[in-house]
Design an enzyme around this catalytic site. Structure first.
Site, PDB file in Angstrom:
ATOM      1  N   HIS A 216     -40.149   2.771  37.803  1.00  0.00           N
ATOM      2  CA  HIS A 216     -40.104   3.504  36.540  1.00  0.00           C
ATOM      3  C   HIS A 216     -39.150   4.698  36.665  1.00  0.00           C
ATOM      4  O   HIS A 216     -39.241   5.479  37.613  1.00  0.00           O
ATOM      5  CB  HIS A 216     -41.495   4.002  36.167  1.00  0.00           C
ATOM      6  CG  HIS A 216     -41.491   4.893  34.978  1.00  0.00           C
ATOM      7  ND1 HIS A 216     -41.387   4.411  33.694  1.00  0.00           N
ATOM      8  CD2 HIS A 216     -41.553   6.243  34.876  1.00  0.00           C
ATOM      9  CE1 HIS A 216     -41.380   5.421  32.853  1.00  0.00           C
ATOM     10  NE2 HIS A 216     -41.480   6.553  33.532  1.00  0.00           N
TER      11      HIS A 216
ATOM     12  N   ASP B 162     -37.664   7.950  34.462  1.00  0.00           N
ATOM     13  CA  ASP B 162     -37.635   8.782  33.260  1.00  0.00           C
ATOM     14  C   ASP B 162     -36.182   9.055  32.886  1.00  0.00           C
ATOM     15  O   ASP B 162     -35.425   9.647  33.669  1.00  0.00           O
ATOM     16  CB  ASP B 162     -38.357  10.104  33.513  1.00  0.00           C
ATOM     17  CG  ASP B 162     -39.861   9.924  33.633  1.00  0.00           C
ATOM     18  OD1 ASP B 162     -40.472   9.430  32.681  1.00  0.00           O
ATOM     19  OD2 ASP B 162     -40.414  10.280  34.683  1.00  0.00           O
TER      20      ASP B 162
ATOM     21  N   ASP C  94     -45.660   5.124  30.623  1.00  0.00           N
ATOM     22  CA  ASP C  94     -45.629   6.560  30.894  1.00  0.00           C
ATOM     23  C   ASP C  94     -45.491   7.386  29.623  1.00  0.00           C
ATOM     24  O   ASP C  94     -44.916   8.467  29.631  1.00  0.00           O
ATOM     25  CB  ASP C  94     -44.478   6.866  31.855  1.00  0.00           C
ATOM     26  CG  ASP C  94     -44.557   8.273  32.436  1.00  0.00           C
ATOM     27  OD1 ASP C  94     -45.678   8.774  32.611  1.00  0.00           O
ATOM     28  OD2 ASP C  94     -43.498   8.869  32.698  1.00  0.00           O
TER      29      ASP C  94
END
Length: 528
Positions: A252, A254, A364
């Site tokens: 993952h 961001d 998220d």
């Protein structure tokens, strides 16, 4: 093992000591037999600033001193050096290790490793080693370029620069993982549990067979064969648990958080290169990544990596999913904005990879609009996945597998991945960045809420935010867990789309599926 035999006795104190004994034996084997030769490297050249392959020819390089230090907050620079593989490494696998001094590895230090003109892998705290050769001939020449970055948020101190080559004993490596996987599994159970007693009893018998102090290397190797054969007979291949963890690699990232967009672009290239390198070493490795924006960054900045991703997608190793351009907040944006996330994201995945994505992947994001099921269904998206609702301080969502009903009555099959370490004290919080380790595999199953409905849960594993996804340790443990033991659930690598396609076939005939929960944290009706 002459002078080291310790026979198992079924007593609490003995079990505690046996665990420590096996752990100590693993350390002795690692220290004495794992790395069989190494060579320190140096002679680095240095240039400041963020560089790419096509800008290196214009860079101004200078010699970098052996005791010189580099790095500061949000700092970019580049190192290069060249070397030949020593003749004595002939016939062995060879690893390249960046900054082998452990104290100089702080979380902020990240590299892209270019080998002979090709971006090969990222290097970070989780991936310090790059496998250069499977079977060296000796005298192979390598030109290495290291694109370096130190982070603004976690920077602590300047570092020296170093590297080394080393070779390992493959038989010892396999032995270490064969011993560690069940030992870690034993630690998931209480002292008096039958599972722990069974594992420790047989691990103790296995290490009794080792001759780790013999001056004759052949005697040691023969003892390793006997030890591994004993483990295969008494621990591996004896699956009795019906539960399954469907595991998919993930990293993952961001797009915007604690760094600038230019570092997001580099994190994507670095992480995706690491995934591709590990796929070469572990052909069974399957990986999934979302967010069309990240792929577009890689296409622009690292086109050779992007082409290798496209091939991995064709080969069935890499799963592109998520359906949206990024993983956005869904409470503040308008409905039109959310529709365009799907429109542009799905179009990119279809045009670049030939894939019609079917999953909304939002692990998220804090909060989910009640209009999403309607938008998903009209966008051709059938599934929703997250974990973030478990990060609630007080309220635990009672379901992990259910049909999410939106305002207009549209429904999408939803799965909350329950992965979490078995010894995690943070209440009911789960993660989308699990460690592929017995602690997280067993911990996820214990946390899963719908055991009466389904014996299979989704586990996404790997380090995120530039951490490069899975590690060699994770993939080695995966091989051991997949071999099965009588005290750990079944586990195999699987695409999330395959997992969800199977999940939707579960008959909706139980009270759980008919139950409705009004005004839940999703701001719409959850129907199970």
């Amino acid at each position: 093992m002459a002078g080291y035999e310790q026979f198992f006795k079924d007593k609490n104190s003995e079990r505690y000591m046996i665990y420590g004994r096996v752990d100590m034996m693993i350390k002795h084997v690692r220290e004495g037999h794992y790395v069989v030769d190494d060579e320190k490297l140096g002679d680095f050249y240095f240039t400041e600033g963020q560089q790419y392959n096509h800008t290196l020819k214009d860079a101004e390089w200078r010699k970098f001193g052996a005791d010189e230090r580099w790095g500061e907050k949000e700092y970019y620079c580049c190192f290069k050096h060249s070397f030949d593989i020593p003749e004595r490494f002939k016939g062995q696998n060879v690893y390249y290790q960046v900054m082998p001094v452990e104290r100089d590895w702080y979380h902020d230090t990240q590299f892209i490793v270019e080998v002979n003109g090709q971006i090969l892998q990222g290097s970070d705290l989780n991936h310090q080693d790059v496998k250069l050769l499977d079977c060296a001939e000796g005298n192979e020449h390598f030109d290495i370029v290291l694109y370096a970055y130190s982070d603004d948020y976690t920077f602590r101190t300047k570092k020296v620069m170093g590297a080394r080559l080393y070779v390992i004993d493959e038989m010892t490596k396999d032995l270490l993982y064969d011993l560690q996987a069940p030992l870690f599994t034993a630690n998931c159970y209480d002292f008096d549990d039958d599972q722990r007693v069974y594992i420790l009893k047989h691990l103790n018998e296995a290490v009794n067979l080792l001759e780790i102090d013999s001056p004759d290397e052949e005697v040691y190797k023969e003892s390793v064969k006997k030890c591994r054969a004993y483990l295969d007979k008494h621990i591996y291949g004896k699956q009795t648990c019906e539960a399954v963890a469907s595991c998919i690699g993930h990293t993952h990232i961001d797009v915007a958080w604690l760094w600038r967009i230019r570092q997001t672009r580099e994190k994507a290239g670095r992480s995706f290169a690491t995934v591709l390198k590990l796929m070469e070493e572990y052909p069974e490795y399957k990986f999934m990544s979302s967010q069309a924006q990240l792929y577009d960054f890689v296409k622009q900045d690292y086109p050779e990596v992007f082409e290798r991703i496209k091939q991995a997608v064709k080969d069935g190793k890499w799963e592109v999913e998520g359906s949206m351009w990024v993983e956005p907040d869904t409470n503040v944006p308008s409905g039109e904005s959310l529709v365009r996330q799907f429109l542009i994201g799905k179009r990119f995945f279809k045009e670049e990879f030939g894939v019609d994505t079917k999953i909304m992947w939002e692990p998220d994001t804090f909060g989910y609009s009640p209009v999403l099921p309607q938008i998903m269904k009209k966008s051709g998206v059938n599934y929703f996945m997250t974990t973030k609702l478990s990060w609630n301080e007080f309220n635990r969502v009672p379901y992990d597998t259910f049909m999410w009903r939106g305002i207009d009555g549209s429904e999408v099959l939803t799965h909350f991945s329950p992965s979490r370490p078995i010894d995690d004290k943070k209440g009911f919080q789960t993660t989308y960045s699990a460690d592929l380790h017995p602690h997280d595999i067993i911990g996820g199953w214990r946390r899963y809420s719908q055991k009466d409905l389904n014996k299979n849960y989704l586990c996404t594993f790997g380090f995120g935010d530039g951490g490069g996804g899975a590690t060699r340790d994770m993939l080695e443990y995966q091989r051991r867990i997949e071999k099965a033991s009588p005290v750990v659930l079944k586990q195999f690598l699987n695409h999330q789309s395959n997992f969800l396609n199977v999940l939707k076939k579960i008959p909706k005939t139980t009270d759980v599926f008919r139950h409705g929960l009004e005004n839940c944290i999703l701001n719409s009706t959850v129907q199970l």
